[in-house]
Design an enzyme around this catalytic site. Structure first.
Site, PDB file in Angstrom:
ATOM      1  N   HIS A 171      40.486   5.797  -9.023  1.00  0.00           N
ATOM      2  CA  HIS A 171      40.879   7.654  -8.391  1.00  0.00           C
ATOM      3  C   HIS A 171      40.868   8.663  -8.596  1.00  0.00           C
ATOM      4  O   HIS A 171      42.183   8.661  -8.935  1.00  0.00           O
ATOM      5  CB  HIS A 171      40.503   7.202  -7.119  1.00  0.00           C
ATOM      6  CG  HIS A 171      39.593   6.289  -5.592  1.00  0.00           C
ATOM      7  ND1 HIS A 171      39.352   6.076  -4.082  1.00  0.00           N
ATOM      8  CD2 HIS A 171      38.360   5.015  -6.243  1.00  0.00           C
ATOM      9  CE1 HIS A 171      38.250   5.174  -4.153  1.00  0.00           C
ATOM     10  NE2 HIS A 171      38.170   5.121  -5.375  1.00  0.00           N
ATOM     11  N   TYR A 229      41.217  11.765   3.930  1.00  0.00           N
ATOM     12  CA  TYR A 229      41.449  11.740   4.962  1.00  0.00           C
ATOM     13  C   TYR A 229      41.450  13.257   5.727  1.00  0.00           C
ATOM     14  O   TYR A 229      41.541  14.108   4.903  1.00  0.00           O
ATOM     15  CB  TYR A 229      43.128  12.664   4.505  1.00  0.00           C
ATOM     16  CG  TYR A 229      43.794  11.628   3.309  1.00  0.00           C
ATOM     17  CD1 TYR A 229      45.618  10.757   3.856  1.00  0.00           C
ATOM     18  CD2 TYR A 229      43.038  10.938   2.429  1.00  0.00           C
ATOM     19  CE1 TYR A 229      45.590   9.805   3.565  1.00  0.00           C
ATOM     20  CE2 TYR A 229      44.043  10.191   1.715  1.00  0.00           C
ATOM     21  CZ  TYR A 229      45.458   9.391   1.948  1.00  0.00           C
ATOM     22  OH  TYR A 229      46.090   8.527   1.364  1.00  0.00           O
ATOM     23  N   PRO A 247      52.393   5.283   6.842  1.00  0.00           N
ATOM     24  CA  PRO A 247      51.693   5.041   5.739  1.00  0.00           C
ATOM     25  C   PRO A 247      50.483   6.295   5.042  1.00  0.00           C
ATOM     26  O   PRO A 247      49.982   6.009   4.214  1.00  0.00           O
ATOM     27  CB  PRO A 247      50.170   4.129   6.350  1.00  0.00           C
ATOM     28  CG  PRO A 247      51.087   4.601   7.743  1.00  0.00           C
ATOM     29  CD  PRO A 247      51.677   5.360   8.393  1.00  0.00           C
ATOM     30  N   LYS A 259      52.520   5.135   0.263  1.00  0.00           N
ATOM     31  CA  LYS A 259      53.621   5.065  -0.736  1.00  0.00           C
ATOM     32  C   LYS A 259      54.553   3.640  -0.623  1.00  0.00           C
ATOM     33  O   LYS A 259      55.268   3.197  -1.634  1.00  0.00           O
ATOM     34  CB  LYS A 259      54.715   6.028  -0.057  1.00  0.00           C
ATOM     35  CG  LYS A 259      53.802   7.513  -1.153  1.00  0.00           C
ATOM     36  CD  LYS A 259      54.189   7.674  -2.178  1.00  0.00           C
ATOM     37  CE  LYS A 259      53.284   8.621  -2.877  1.00  0.00           C
ATOM     38  NZ  LYS A 259      52.047   8.194  -3.810  1.00  0.00           N
ATOM     39  N   TYR A 292      51.010  12.722  -4.741  1.00  0.00           N
ATOM     40  CA  TYR A 292      50.228  11.102  -4.462  1.00  0.00           C
ATOM     41  C   TYR A 292      49.976   9.898  -6.104  1.00  0.00           C
ATOM     42  O   TYR A 292      50.027   9.157  -5.712  1.00  0.00           O
ATOM     43  CB  TYR A 292      48.708  12.133  -4.087  1.00  0.00           C
ATOM     44  CG  TYR A 292      47.821  11.010  -3.569  1.00  0.00           C
ATOM     45  CD1 TYR A 292      48.127  10.699  -1.792  1.00  0.00           C
ATOM     46  CD2 TYR A 292      46.964  10.396  -3.602  1.00  0.00           C
ATOM     47  CE1 TYR A 292      47.281   9.489  -1.258  1.00  0.00           C
ATOM     48  CE2 TYR A 292      46.791   9.032  -3.173  1.00  0.00           C
ATOM     49  CZ  TYR A 292      46.281   9.326  -1.531  1.00  0.00           C
ATOM     50  OH  TYR A 292      45.170   7.892  -1.676  1.00  0.00           O
TER      51      TYR A 292
HETATM   52  P1  FAD Z   1      56.498  -7.096   2.667  1.00  0.00           P
HETATM   53  O1  FAD Z   1      55.688  -7.542   2.400  1.00  0.00           O
HETATM   54  O2  FAD Z   1      56.840  -6.793   3.770  1.00  0.00           O
HETATM   55  O3  FAD Z   1      57.300  -9.152   2.493  1.00  0.00           O
HETATM   56  C1  FAD Z   1      59.323  -9.109   2.361  1.00  0.00           C
HETATM   57  C2  FAD Z   1      58.851 -10.971   2.347  1.00  0.00           C
HETATM   58  O4  FAD Z   1      59.615 -11.175   3.834  1.00  0.00           O
HETATM   59  C3  FAD Z   1      56.925 -10.864   3.490  1.00  0.00           C
HETATM   60  O5  FAD Z   1      56.433 -12.166   3.305  1.00  0.00           O
HETATM   61  C4  FAD Z   1      58.412 -11.451   4.796  1.00  0.00           C
HETATM   62  O6  FAD Z   1      57.754 -12.842   5.739  1.00  0.00           O
HETATM   63  C5  FAD Z   1      59.693 -12.195   4.074  1.00  0.00           C
HETATM   64  N1  FAD Z   1      60.651 -12.909   4.804  1.00  0.00           N
HETATM   65  C6  FAD Z   1      61.197 -11.690   6.290  1.00  0.00           C
HETATM   66  N2  FAD Z   1      62.543 -12.371   6.855  1.00  0.00           N
HETATM   67  C7  FAD Z   1      62.286 -12.721   6.277  1.00  0.00           C
HETATM   68  C8  FAD Z   1      63.787 -14.588   6.192  1.00  0.00           C
HETATM   69  N3  FAD Z   1      64.784 -13.818   6.517  1.00  0.00           N
HETATM   70  N4  FAD Z   1      63.707 -15.551   5.051  1.00  0.00           N
HETATM   71  C9  FAD Z   1      62.580 -15.766   4.000  1.00  0.00           C
HETATM   72  N5  FAD Z   1      61.807 -14.717   3.834  1.00  0.00           N
HETATM   73  C10 FAD Z   1      61.640 -13.870   5.197  1.00  0.00           C
HETATM   74  N6  FAD Z   1      51.815   0.685   3.388  1.00  0.00           N
HETATM   75  C11 FAD Z   1      50.904   1.246   2.244  1.00  0.00           C
HETATM   76  O7  FAD Z   1      50.958   2.207   1.203  1.00  0.00           O
HETATM   77  N7  FAD Z   1      49.161   1.561   2.756  1.00  0.00           N
HETATM   78  C12 FAD Z   1      48.649   0.490   4.123  1.00  0.00           C
HETATM   79  O8  FAD Z   1      47.955   1.162   4.297  1.00  0.00           O
HETATM   80  C13 FAD Z   1      50.269  -0.295   4.999  1.00  0.00           C
HETATM   81  N8  FAD Z   1      49.963  -0.515   5.804  1.00  0.00           N
HETATM   82  C14 FAD Z   1      50.522  -2.110   6.624  1.00  0.00           C
HETATM   83  C15 FAD Z   1      50.407  -2.171   7.617  1.00  0.00           C
HETATM   84  C16 FAD Z   1      51.509  -3.294   7.987  1.00  0.00           C
HETATM   85  C17 FAD Z   1      51.687  -3.097   9.238  1.00  0.00           C
HETATM   86  C18 FAD Z   1      52.507  -2.995   7.930  1.00  0.00           C
HETATM   87  C19 FAD Z   1      53.406  -4.186   8.143  1.00  0.00           C
HETATM   88  C20 FAD Z   1      53.097  -3.043   6.509  1.00  0.00           C
HETATM   89  C21 FAD Z   1      51.945  -1.497   5.958  1.00  0.00           C
HETATM   90  N9  FAD Z   1      52.397  -1.323   4.603  1.00  0.00           N
HETATM   91  C22 FAD Z   1      51.998  -0.259   3.840  1.00  0.00           C
HETATM   92  C23 FAD Z   1      53.526  -1.014   3.738  1.00  0.00           C
HETATM   93  C24 FAD Z   1      53.343  -2.011   2.858  1.00  0.00           C
HETATM   94  O9  FAD Z   1      52.501  -2.770   3.265  1.00  0.00           O
HETATM   95  C25 FAD Z   1      55.071  -2.448   2.430  1.00  0.00           C
HETATM   96  O10 FAD Z   1      55.295  -1.224   2.207  1.00  0.00           O
HETATM   97  C26 FAD Z   1      55.313  -3.701   1.213  1.00  0.00           C
HETATM   98  O11 FAD Z   1      54.201  -4.990   1.652  1.00  0.00           O
HETATM   99  C27 FAD Z   1      56.339  -3.837   0.677  1.00  0.00           C
HETATM  100  O12 FAD Z   1      55.947  -4.894   0.153  1.00  0.00           O
HETATM  101  P2  FAD Z   1      57.375  -5.791   0.821  1.00  0.00           P
HETATM  102  O13 FAD Z   1      57.428  -7.693  -0.540  1.00  0.00           O
HETATM  103  O14 FAD Z   1      59.245  -4.884   0.214  1.00  0.00           O
HETATM  104  O15 FAD Z   1      58.241  -6.531   1.555  1.00  0.00           O
HETATM  105  C1  DHB Z   2      44.985   2.434   2.672  1.00  0.00           C
HETATM  106  C2  DHB Z   2      46.160   3.208   3.310  1.00  0.00           C
HETATM  107  C3  DHB Z   2      46.755   4.295   3.709  1.00  0.00           C
HETATM  108  O1  DHB Z   2      47.978   4.671   4.221  1.00  0.00           O
HETATM  109  C4  DHB Z   2      46.434   4.768   2.621  1.00  0.00           C
HETATM  110  O2  DHB Z   2      47.017   6.734   2.254  1.00  0.00           O
HETATM  111  C5  DHB Z   2      45.408   5.025   1.836  1.00  0.00           C
HETATM  112  C6  DHB Z   2      44.969   3.837   2.227  1.00  0.00           C
HETATM  113  C7  DHB Z   2      44.991   1.535   2.559  1.00  0.00           C
HETATM  114  O3  DHB Z   2      44.648   0.830   3.255  1.00  0.00           O
HETATM  115  O4  DHB Z   2      43.199   1.426   2.158  1.00  0.00           O
END
Ligand code: FAD
Ligand code: DHB
Length: 389
Positions: free
Chosen positions: A72, A200, A292, A296, A384
């Site tokens: 994009h 947005y 979100p 980021k 962005y």
């Molecule tokens: P996570 O993906 O949370 O991974 C952490 C892992 O650790 C998980 O698999 C969990 O099961 C595991 N864990 C937890 N505790 C323990 C433990 N005690 N022992 C062993 N394992 C454990 N970001 C965006 O940019 N856009 C979005 O639209 C967006 N939507 C989101 C929606 C939701 C519901 C959530 C929760 C987050 C969203 N995010 C979004 C944020 C993005 O998904 C996260 O920033 C990203 O997943 C971070 O990755 P991570 O590996 O740090 O953490």
């Molecule tokens: C999506 C989520 C976001 O938070 C965003 O800023 C843009 C896209 C998505 O899930 O596609």
């Protein structure tokens, strides 16, 4: 059991770190609380910065992303019926890649399997010990049996609710937080996206976002009250409200359909300092959360992994600890800038329950200024697409 870097959490941060370490000949083991199916069923982020795209290619997991991801070069912002485009390419030379976190996580698991990387699923009662010594260890249960792994370092990639951050001495740990007074209701539907680029949308009734996963899979979000539950939001109610908040041309052409996923997520800004304590490093959501709106969260997890993977390579391959000593400051400097951007986008585009008519005018005029100013658009675009690593 023994490993060099013990990684807690098998989300994107933990898997990507494990993959990058393996390719440098550094031994890791990943402990994940959930089953693989559970991790792969989570629908989350969708927009990858180009720095993250490059890191995935370096990790050897870019092939399907390069084939199926959608580049994009811009995005739309809208205020009620009035929309305008931010041209990332023209303003900055950069772009982003639309590729779902779910797909990316699947690619990372496949790559770990192909290299016989060790990921232990459904582990319980993970505890980290002796972080302030040269020989930390981690205990946990697997299939009801107590286990212990000795290691050189622990990477806490276990998300916001994990155990790693809580292990840091409370006298050292500082936490900064803002919780927003609304949530995002998201749906996934097997319909063609309403627009080739994301929209947005700011509206008097609240924020809305039109996003996508591929040519026949759309992702839409609505700002909703934190008191709302998904049972209150039928598919029809969702589509009706979305159509009210986006520009008319989009509302008239949108293809609606049955939702295949529906969830409400709260919005939070959060930063924990420091991101290293003794032999523990925090990475990704374990250390910070962004609302979100700026897309980021996942991208910050990737930049943390970038800095940490370089630091560990320097340590093991060059016997140089500079990267380890500066990891926290380096990662936090980028984290805070992404926090600022996510907070400012959230503040600009959402309706706040306590906002005054003056506040609403300020939001409107800020969008009008953005529409008219190349300088303002350039600032938005460079944030962005992602600040440099
Ligand atoms: P996570 O993906 O949370 O991974 C952490 C892992 O650790 C998980 O698999 C969990 O099961 C595991 N864990 C937890 N505790 C323990 C433990 N005690 N022992 C062993 N394992 C454990 N970001 C965006 O940019 N856009 C979005 O639209 C967006 N939507 C989101 C929606 C939701 C519901 C959530 C929760 C987050 C969203 N995010 C979004 C944020 C993005 O998904 C996260 O920033 C990203 O997943 C971070 O990755 P991570 O590996 O740090 O953490
Ligand atoms: C999506 C989520 C976001 O938070 C965003 O800023 C843009 C896209 C998505 O899930 O596609």
């Amino acid at each position: 059991m023994r490993t060099q870097v013990l990684i807690i959490g098998g989300g994107p941060a933990g898997l990507l770190l494990s993959q990058l370490m393996h390719r440098q000949g550094i031994d890791t083991l990943v402990l994940e609380r959930r089953s693989r199916d559970y991790v792969l069923a989570r629908i989350r982020a969708g927009v990858l910065e180009s720095g993250m795209v490059d890191l995935l290619r370096e990790a050897g997991v870019g092939e399907r992303m390069d084939r199926e991801g959608i580049v994009h070069e811009g995005t739309y912002l809208a205020l009620s019926n009035r929309g305008f485009r931010i041209d990332f390419k023209q303003l900055t030379g950069g772009s982003v890649m639309v590729y779902g976190q779910t797909e990316l996580t699947r690619d990372l698991y496949q790559a770990r399997d192909a290299m016989e990387g060790q990921v232990l699923h459904e582990v319980g009662r993970v505890q980290i010990h002796d972080l302030d010594t040269d020989s930390p260890h981690v205990t946990f249960t697997k299939d009801g049996r107590a286990q212990r792994i000795d290691c050189d370092y622990v990477a806490g990639c276990d998300g916001f609710h994990g155990v790693s951050r809580k292990t840091i001495d409370p006298a050292v740990l500082r936490e900064f937080e803002r919780v927003y007074p609304f949530g995002w209701l998201g749906i996934l539907s097997q319909t063609p996206p309403v627009s080739e680029e994301l929209i947005y949308a700011s509206h008097e009734r609240g924020f809305a976002l039109c996003s996508m996963r591929n040519q026949n899979l759309s992702r839409y979000y609505l700002q909703v009250s934190l008191q709302d539950s998904i049972e209150q939001w039928s598919d029809d109610a969702f589509w009706d409200e979305l159509k009210r908040r986006i520009p008319l041309a989009a509302a008239e052409s949108i293809v609606t359909g049955e939702s295949i996923e529906k969830s409400i997520a709260p919005l939070r800004s959060f930063v924990a300092e420091p991101m290293r304590w003794g032999r523990l490093f925090l990475c990704g959501d374990a250390a910070h959360i962004v609302p979100p709106t700026g897309a980021k969260g996942l991208n910050l997890a990737a930049s943390d992994v970038y800095y940490l993977s370089r630091a560990l390579q320097q340590h093991y391959n060059d016997n140089d600890d500079h990267g380890i000593e500066t990891y926290s400051a380096t990662a936090l400097s980028r984290v805070w800038k992404a926090e600022r951007f996510s907070w400012s986008m959230t503040r600009l585009l959402h309706r706040f329950p306590d906002q005054s008519p003056f506040d609403w005018r300020m939001q409107q005029v800020e969008l009008e200024y953005l529409e008219s100013s190349v300088a303002a658009q350039t600032s938005l675009a460079e944030n962005y697409i992602g600040l440099p690593y």
